[in-house]
Design an enzyme around this catalytic site. Structure first.
Site, mmCIF file in Angstrom:
data_model
loop_
_atom_site.group_PDB
_atom_site.id
_atom_site.type_symbol
_atom_site.label_atom_id
_atom_site.label_comp_id
_atom_site.label_asym_id
_atom_site.label_seq_id
_atom_site.Cartn_x
_atom_site.Cartn_y
_atom_site.Cartn_z
ATOM 1 N N CYS A 1 0.554 41.366 32.422
ATOM 2 C CA CYS A 1 -0.648 41.971 33.008
ATOM 3 C C CYS A 1 -1.887 41.648 32.178
ATOM 4 O O CYS A 1 -2.985 41.564 32.708
ATOM 5 C CB CYS A 1 -0.464 43.467 33.152
ATOM 6 S SG CYS A 1 0.229 44.225 31.690
ATOM 7 N N GLU B 1 -5.407 38.184 40.433
ATOM 8 C CA GLU B 1 -4.287 38.108 39.500
ATOM 9 C C GLU B 1 -3.197 37.259 40.140
ATOM 10 O O GLU B 1 -2.740 37.552 41.241
ATOM 11 C CB GLU B 1 -3.747 39.512 39.218
ATOM 12 C CG GLU B 1 -2.610 39.476 38.245
ATOM 13 C CD GLU B 1 -2.149 40.869 37.815
ATOM 14 O OE1 GLU B 1 -1.841 41.682 38.697
ATOM 15 O OE2 GLU B 1 -2.089 41.110 36.602
ATOM 16 N N GLY C 1 16.369 52.079 43.031
ATOM 17 C CA GLY C 1 15.992 51.997 44.433
ATOM 18 C C GLY C 1 14.655 51.332 44.585
ATOM 19 O O GLY C 1 14.013 50.967 43.599
ATOM 20 N N ASP C 2 14.220 51.181 45.852
ATOM 21 C CA ASP C 2 12.952 50.481 46.036
ATOM 22 C C ASP C 2 11.786 51.457 46.059
ATOM 23 O O ASP C 2 11.948 52.676 46.105
ATOM 24 C CB ASP C 2 12.993 49.555 47.254
ATOM 25 C CG ASP C 2 13.180 50.309 48.546
ATOM 26 O OD1 ASP C 2 12.909 51.515 48.553
ATOM 27 O OD2 ASP C 2 13.593 49.687 49.535
ATOM 28 N N GLY C 3 10.594 50.855 46.037
ATOM 29 C CA GLY C 3 9.381 51.647 45.936
ATOM 30 C C GLY C 3 9.174 52.558 47.129
ATOM 31 O O GLY C 3 8.767 53.710 46.987
ATOM 32 N N LYS D 1 12.106 55.365 37.736
ATOM 33 C CA LYS D 1 12.577 54.360 38.697
ATOM 34 C C LYS D 1 12.187 52.984 38.161
ATOM 35 O O LYS D 1 11.024 52.609 38.173
ATOM 36 C CB LYS D 1 11.918 54.542 40.071
ATOM 37 C CG LYS D 1 12.553 53.608 41.103
ATOM 38 C CD LYS D 1 11.671 53.293 42.279
ATOM 39 C CE LYS D 1 10.854 52.060 42.109
ATOM 40 N NZ LYS D 1 11.621 50.808 41.955
ATOM 41 N N VAL E 1 12.496 55.445 46.775
ATOM 42 C CA VAL E 1 12.563 56.238 45.536
ATOM 43 C C VAL E 1 11.171 56.418 44.895
ATOM 44 O O VAL E 1 10.818 57.515 44.457
ATOM 45 C CB VAL E 1 13.555 55.582 44.550
ATOM 46 C CG1 VAL E 1 13.575 56.318 43.233
ATOM 47 C CG2 VAL E 1 14.944 55.553 45.173
ATOM 48 N N GLY E 2 10.378 55.331 44.865
ATOM 49 C CA GLY E 2 9.046 55.415 44.245
ATOM 50 C C GLY E 2 8.196 56.488 44.919
ATOM 51 O O GLY E 2 7.639 57.374 44.264
ATOM 52 N N GLU F 1 -1.388 51.659 35.008
ATOM 53 C CA GLU F 1 -1.570 50.418 34.238
ATOM 54 C C GLU F 1 -1.371 49.292 35.235
ATOM 55 O O GLU F 1 -0.246 48.991 35.625
ATOM 56 C CB GLU F 1 -0.537 50.402 33.099
ATOM 57 C CG GLU F 1 -0.949 49.535 31.936
ATOM 58 C CD GLU F 1 -0.541 48.102 32.159
ATOM 59 O OE1 GLU F 1 -1.333 47.376 32.799
ATOM 60 O OE2 GLU F 1 0.541 47.729 31.711
HETATM 61 P P1 NDP Z 1 4.535 46.583 42.679
HETATM 62 O O1 NDP Z 1 3.288 47.197 42.225
HETATM 63 O O2 NDP Z 1 4.809 46.563 44.130
HETATM 64 O O3 NDP Z 1 5.796 47.312 42.002
HETATM 65 C C1 NDP Z 1 5.770 47.985 40.770
HETATM 66 C C2 NDP Z 1 6.735 49.170 40.824
HETATM 67 O O4 NDP Z 1 6.295 50.118 41.793
HETATM 68 C C3 NDP Z 1 8.160 48.791 41.246
HETATM 69 O O5 NDP Z 1 9.088 49.608 40.581
HETATM 70 C C4 NDP Z 1 8.128 49.079 42.739
HETATM 71 O O6 NDP Z 1 9.389 49.261 43.298
HETATM 72 C C5 NDP Z 1 7.311 50.355 42.769
HETATM 73 N N1 NDP Z 1 6.670 50.652 44.046
HETATM 74 C C6 NDP Z 1 6.374 49.791 45.065
HETATM 75 N N2 NDP Z 1 5.754 50.459 46.064
HETATM 76 C C7 NDP Z 1 5.664 51.756 45.687
HETATM 77 C C8 NDP Z 1 5.109 52.932 46.272
HETATM 78 N N3 NDP Z 1 4.505 52.922 47.460
HETATM 79 N N4 NDP Z 1 5.181 54.093 45.602
HETATM 80 C C9 NDP Z 1 5.753 54.143 44.390
HETATM 81 N N5 NDP Z 1 6.304 53.062 43.766
HETATM 82 C C10 NDP Z 1 6.242 51.888 44.399
HETATM 83 O O7 NDP Z 1 4.609 45.117 42.072
HETATM 84 P P2 NDP Z 1 5.515 43.880 42.523
HETATM 85 O O8 NDP Z 1 6.752 43.887 41.757
HETATM 86 O O9 NDP Z 1 5.663 43.857 44.022
HETATM 87 O O10 NDP Z 1 4.606 42.664 42.062
HETATM 88 C C11 NDP Z 1 3.525 42.231 42.869
HETATM 89 C C12 NDP Z 1 2.324 41.868 42.032
HETATM 90 O O11 NDP Z 1 1.952 42.976 41.228
HETATM 91 C C13 NDP Z 1 2.542 40.752 41.031
HETATM 92 O O12 NDP Z 1 2.402 39.516 41.604
HETATM 93 C C14 NDP Z 1 1.480 41.044 40.009
HETATM 94 O O13 NDP Z 1 0.260 40.495 40.423
HETATM 95 C C15 NDP Z 1 1.385 42.543 40.011
HETATM 96 N N6 NDP Z 1 2.146 43.159 38.905
HETATM 97 C C16 NDP Z 1 1.462 43.666 37.858
HETATM 98 C C17 NDP Z 1 2.156 44.190 36.792
HETATM 99 C C18 NDP Z 1 1.474 44.739 35.595
HETATM 100 O O14 NDP Z 1 2.068 44.740 34.527
HETATM 101 N N7 NDP Z 1 0.278 45.256 35.717
HETATM 102 C C19 NDP Z 1 3.611 44.177 36.741
HETATM 103 C C20 NDP Z 1 4.239 43.674 37.925
HETATM 104 C C21 NDP Z 1 3.516 43.178 38.946
HETATM 105 P P3 NDP Z 1 10.311 48.042 43.788
HETATM 106 O O15 NDP Z 1 9.604 46.775 43.494
HETATM 107 O O16 NDP Z 1 11.556 48.228 42.988
HETATM 108 O O17 NDP Z 1 10.504 48.233 45.241
#
Ligand code: NDP
Length: 475
Positions: A280, A382, A202-204, A171, A207-208, A246
């Protein structure tokens, strides 16, 4: 640009139902919707898992050389399609086109080539006394990826998994799914058998969570925020899945007194602002000896002033927008909080950057604070935007203590003209990666964190082993 690959990819078919709900994908430079992708749910995940389970029996029986040859073809095609990948990443993420070509589209080629090379060098059977120890693929892997490196993050999960003989349900982030779907298409063109890779958009929350909770998935590899990582680990524990996390970081860049200060500060600023600060492992805390602080501040402010936010499609742009309105709001809030907490602003600030030609998107000013309290939110949280915190230190022990004063442990850096001294300091930092004097990212080395930055490793041999289990056969 027309984006052809916007459906789910399940069992080798690109499927989209009539009237299926759509997720809009924005260009963050303008806020304009550039495509929509099909929004999936548990039913799609069920079908993808069934396809992956079915494909697993056949795929895991392929020879190591057969799998490595397929990865060679994937790398060749990724190289051929670099421009298309770069343009897609620029459009969905807002990454400046030069960065998109040189990093976002180029790094995955190296990732795949290194994985194929490592795979060929691995021994899948070893002897210990009267046992034969076999390495076998864990099964079906669920991969959940963020938007910040939308191809590299996907490749560093699915390629080692596929190399190990696993099959995958992916996803991608709903914010930047287009390049991941293009990657899936490229892997299909390279001859990956149907069902080995499946992608459900899809969203987290739909689908997540369906992936993490699915009893037909054996391991989950997640990259994203600390809070979502914690939720993923909790949910995965109910089905006792193997989990790789990660998560974020707040990495320290220690500039020792004997370092080339100008180079260390300039490279440090560039690292922090790379990808609009959305990395990150960004070096967001710059640690400088007290007596060198004012000189470092001057260099940092001058360097920051050369990062003029611009249109990512323009070849001259060094820094583009943030990925979304939400991300921009988060970054502005963090900058305002830094001001309230008493840090000294020496570049940027919370207002929208100036520039008549600047598109209407999610821009912030590249920002540098100094005299940052190591315990304040600015130094602990962060931010995921181009915000650098400079912190003074008294001596080497103090620098190490400040570096380790973080609940994260992902990246880090040390600068010194004495490499042995820098390496000795690196050993004292509790973190997954340390770059000495600007040492380059190595796609053959294990990547991952300690503490709240997560567990498990991506890339290199460790990245493949993440998806293998050991079986001991006694003779
Ligand atoms: P998230 O951790 O919310 O999202 C990362 C992935 O997880 C996306 O594909 C998201 O889906 C999915 N996801 C969200 N909720 C769930 C769940 N309950 N179960 C399974 N999968 C899920 O990060 P964000 O994009 O909201 O970013 C927010 C903050 O996270 C940033 O400001 C940053 O600080 C940090 N971040 C860190 C990263 C890294 O590389 N370590 C990368 C990105 C963000 P979807 O968003 O499609 O709904």
């Amino acid at each position: 640009m027309h984006y052809q690959w916007t459906a789910h990819f399940i069992a080798g078919e690109w499927e989209q139902e009539e009237g299926e709900q759509q997720i809009p994908v924005e260009n963050p430079a303008t806020g304009e919707v550039i495509a929509t992708v099909a929004a999936g749910d548990e039913k799609h995940v069920d079908r993808a898992v069934a396809a992956a389970r079915e494909a697993f029996t056949r795929w895991s029986a392929w020879t190591v050389e057969g799998r490595a040859l397929l990865l060679d073809r994937v790398a060749d095609l990724l190289e051929e399609r670099r421009e298309e990948i770069a343009q897609t990443v620029t459009a969905e993420l807002g990454a400046p086109i030069k960065l998109a070509r040189g990093l976002h589209a180029a790094l995955p080629v190296s990732d795949v080539r290194e994985t194929a090379r490592t795979l060929r060098a691995m021994e899948f059977e070893t002897e210990v006394a009267n046992s034969r120890v076999l390495l076998s693929p864990v099964g079906v892997v669920g991969a959940i990826t963020p938007w910040n490196y939308p191809v590299h993050q996907v490749v560093s999960k699915i390629v080692p998994a596929i190399a190990a003989g696993c099959t995958v349900v992916l996803k991608p982030s709903e914010l930047a799914p287009l390049s991941a779907l293009l990657l899936a298409r490229i892997m299909q063109e390279a001859g990956l058998p149907d069902g080995v890779l499946n992608v459900v958009n899809g969203d987290g929350s739909a689908v997540g969570q369906a992936i993490v909770g699915h009893p037909g998935i054996d391991a989950v590899s997640f990259t994203g925020s600390e809070s979502t990582g914690r939720a993923v680990a909790q949910q995965a524990s109910r089905t006792l899945k193997r989990v790789t996390l990660e998560l974020g970081g707040k990495s320290a860049n220690i500039i020792l007194p004997d370092a080339d200060l100008a180079t260390a500060v300039k490279v440090g600023v560039a690292n922090c602002f790379l990808n609009s600060g959305q990395s990150c492992n960004a070096l967001t805390r710059m640690l400088v000896p007290h007596e060198m602080l004012s000189e470092a501040e001057e260099i940092a402010a001058a360097t920051a002033s050369r990062y003029l936010p611009g249109d990512p499609a323009d070849e001259r742009t060094r820094i583009g927008p943030l990925v979304s309105a939400q991300q921009r709001e988060n970054v502005i809030t963090a900058i305002e909080r830094g001001l309230l907490d008493g840090a000294k602003l020496i570049a940027g600030g919370p207002r929208r950057p100036a520039g008549e030609d600047l598109p209407d998107g999610y821009y912030v000013q590249p920002t540098v604070f100094t005299q940052v309290d190591p315990d304040s939110a600015l130094a602990q949280e962060e931010i995921f935007g181009p915000v650098l915190s400079i912190i003074g230190y008294a001596d080497e022990d103090d620098a190490v203590a400040i570096a380790n004063n973080s609940r994260f442990g992902l990246g880090g850096a040390v600068w010194s003209t004495d490499v042995a001294r820098a390496c000795a300091v690196a050993r004292r930092i509790h973190t997954g990666q340390v770059d000495i004097n600007g040492g380059a990212f190595n796609p053959a080395a294990p990547f991952g964190g300690v503490k709240n930055s997560g567990y498990g490793r991506e890339l290199g041999r460790a990245g493949i082993e993440e998806f293998l289990y050991q079986q001991s056969v006694q003779l």
